[in-house]
Design a protein around this motif. Structure first.
Motif, PDB file in Angstrom:
ATOM      1  N   SER A  54      -6.569  -9.653   6.097  1.00 20.05           N
ATOM      2  CA  SER A  54      -6.044  -9.934   7.443  1.00 20.05           C
ATOM      3  C   SER A  54      -5.428 -11.323   7.555  1.00 20.05           C
ATOM      4  O   SER A  54      -5.484 -11.957   8.619  1.00 20.05           O
ATOM      5  N   LYS A  62       0.849  -1.201   0.000  1.00 20.42           N
ATOM      6  CA  LYS A  62       0.000   0.000   0.000  1.00 20.42           C
ATOM      7  C   LYS A  62       0.890   1.259   0.000  1.00 20.42           C
ATOM      8  O   LYS A  62       1.964   1.234  -0.579  1.00 20.42           O
ATOM      9  N   HIS A  84      -8.097  -3.460  -6.600  1.00 17.86           N
ATOM     10  CA  HIS A  84      -8.101  -3.576  -5.137  1.00 17.86           C
ATOM     11  C   HIS A  84      -9.290  -2.789  -4.580  1.00 17.86           C
ATOM     12  O   HIS A  84      -9.640  -1.729  -5.090  1.00 17.86           O
ATOM     13  N   GLY A 142      -7.621  -5.171   6.252  1.00 18.40           N
ATOM     14  CA  GLY A 142      -7.088  -4.208   7.210  1.00 18.40           C
ATOM     15  C   GLY A 142      -7.904  -4.102   8.487  1.00 18.40           C
ATOM     16  O   GLY A 142      -7.702  -3.191   9.287  1.00 18.40           O
ATOM     17  N   GLU A 170     -10.852 -11.034  -2.058  1.00 15.50           N
ATOM     18  CA  GLU A 170     -10.629 -10.194  -0.883  1.00 15.50           C
ATOM     19  C   GLU A 170     -11.948  -9.621  -0.384  1.00 15.50           C
ATOM     20  O   GLU A 170     -12.415  -8.598  -0.895  1.00 15.50           O
ATOM     21  N   GLY A 219      -1.613  -7.666   3.114  1.00 13.37           N
ATOM     22  CA  GLY A 219      -1.383  -6.240   3.338  1.00 13.37           C
ATOM     23  C   GLY A 219      -0.466  -6.026   4.523  1.00 13.37           C
ATOM     24  O   GLY A 219       0.761  -6.130   4.414  1.00 13.37           O
ATOM     25  N   GLY A 220      -1.055  -5.758   5.670  1.00 16.02           N
ATOM     26  CA  GLY A 220      -0.279  -5.403   6.871  1.00 16.02           C
ATOM     27  C   GLY A 220       0.884  -6.328   7.172  1.00 16.02           C
ATOM     28  O   GLY A 220       1.997  -5.865   7.441  1.00 16.02           O
TER      29      GLY A 220
HETATM   30  C1  PEP Z   1      -4.795  -6.067   1.095  1.00 16.44           C
HETATM   31  O1  PEP Z   1      -4.487  -4.900   1.175  1.00 16.44           O
HETATM   32  O2  PEP Z   1      -4.943  -6.599  -0.006  1.00 16.44           O
HETATM   33  C2  PEP Z   1      -4.972  -6.816   2.334  1.00 16.44           C
HETATM   34  C3  PEP Z   1      -5.374  -8.058   2.276  1.00 16.44           C
HETATM   35  O3  PEP Z   1      -4.687  -6.157   3.511  1.00 16.44           O
HETATM   36  P1  PEP Z   1      -4.591  -6.817   4.987  1.00 16.44           P
HETATM   37  O4  PEP Z   1      -3.807  -8.086   4.846  1.00 16.44           O
HETATM   38  O5  PEP Z   1      -3.909  -5.783   5.790  1.00 16.44           O
HETATM   39  O6  PEP Z   1      -5.999  -7.091   5.412  1.00 16.44           O
END
Ligand code: PEP
Length: 255
Positions: A216, A15, A98, A176, A170, A237-238
């Motif tokens: 997540s 990100k 996304h 997130g 997703e 993501g994170g």
């Molecule tokens: C993403 O940004 O595609 C994502 C899955 O973020 P996170 O893993 O932080 O939920």
């Protein structure tokens, strides 16, 4: 096709995080941890760090993806970056559609399709994101939403080009938020998407398609999610900003 015959793909969506020095530091820490990975590993830093990542990862098993691209080759589109510009820089993949792009930047299924087409035409691999909102799930239209998003995004994509696409399921409510889909929910949705792709391209093409779960995913829950028959990897993501956590997810995918 048996899951074991499909490539597992773990991609990190950084990100809007990391400067160029921070990119170098993160990759230096990550590289030794994933050097023996048998699955495909992709990192997707912000545009400003792509060149740094491409040069840091040259000759390694980690590929570099961008987080978006425009559909035009060039022209008066202030602030945008074309797929051809990414390819020329050595970027191999691009995330398209996304939910944060859909939510905050007016991305629609139609513009997602235009970007997918442009990315394929430029020679890039695509990580195509689809997913339902919480209210759509509560209305029990998750399957319809995923089918619609998938079908529109893939309009004009040939069976051969499908080989350069990874679909990331997703759920918007899981991104997130720390709220992960259950392994059953993830598998059911990924299986549903595979069914849609089978309807468009046939069973064999759908059987060879990697479908990731994203939302997540972390070092603690990765094994359970990735163990499901239709979950072929993760868009992270994170946890992708923490080398040890990202490497643990890669290790879970390589089992
Ligand atoms: C993403 O940004 O595609 C994502 C899955 O973020 P996170 O893993 O932080 O939920």
């Amino acid at each position: 096709m048996n899951k074991a015959l499909r490539p597992a793909v773990i991609a990190g969506n950084w990100k809007m995080n990391k400067t160029r020095p921070e990119t170098k530091a993160l990759l230096n820490e990550l590289l030794p941890l994933v050097k023996d990975a048998t699955c495909q590993v992709i990192v997707c830093p912000p545009f400003t760090c792509l060149e740094t990542a491409v040069s840091a990862l040259a000759g390694t098993n980690i590929k570099v993806g961008a987080q978006n691209c425009h559909w035009a080759d060039n022209g008066a589109f202030t602030g945008e970056v074309s797929a051809g510009m990414l390819f020329e820089m050595g970027v191999s993949h691009v995330i398209i559609g996304h939910s944060e792009r859909r939510q905050y930047f007016g991305e629609t299924d139609e513009t997602v399709n235009k970007r997918v087409r442009a990315a394929l035409d430029a020679g890039l691999g695509v990580i195509l994101c689809v997913g339902e909102t919480l209210s759509q799930r509560e209305c029990e239209i998750t399957g319809d939403i995923l089918a619609l998003q998938t079908k529109i995004a893939l309009m004009g994509v040939t069976g051969k080009e499908l080989g350069r696409i990874v679909i990331a399921y997703e759920p918007v409510w899981a991104i997130g938020t720390g709220r992960t889909a259950t392994a059953e929910q993830a598998d059911e949705a990924c299986g549903g998407i595979r069914g849609v792709v089978a309807g468009l391209y046939g069973d064999s093409a759908a059987g060879g398609l990697a479908i990731q779960y994203g939302g997540s995913m972390n070092a603690a829950n990765a094994s359970e999610l990735l163990g499901r028959p239709h979950v072929d990897g993760g868009l992270i993501g994170g946890a992708s900003l923490k080398p040890a956590d990202f490497a643990a997810i890669v290790a879970a995918a390589c089992q």
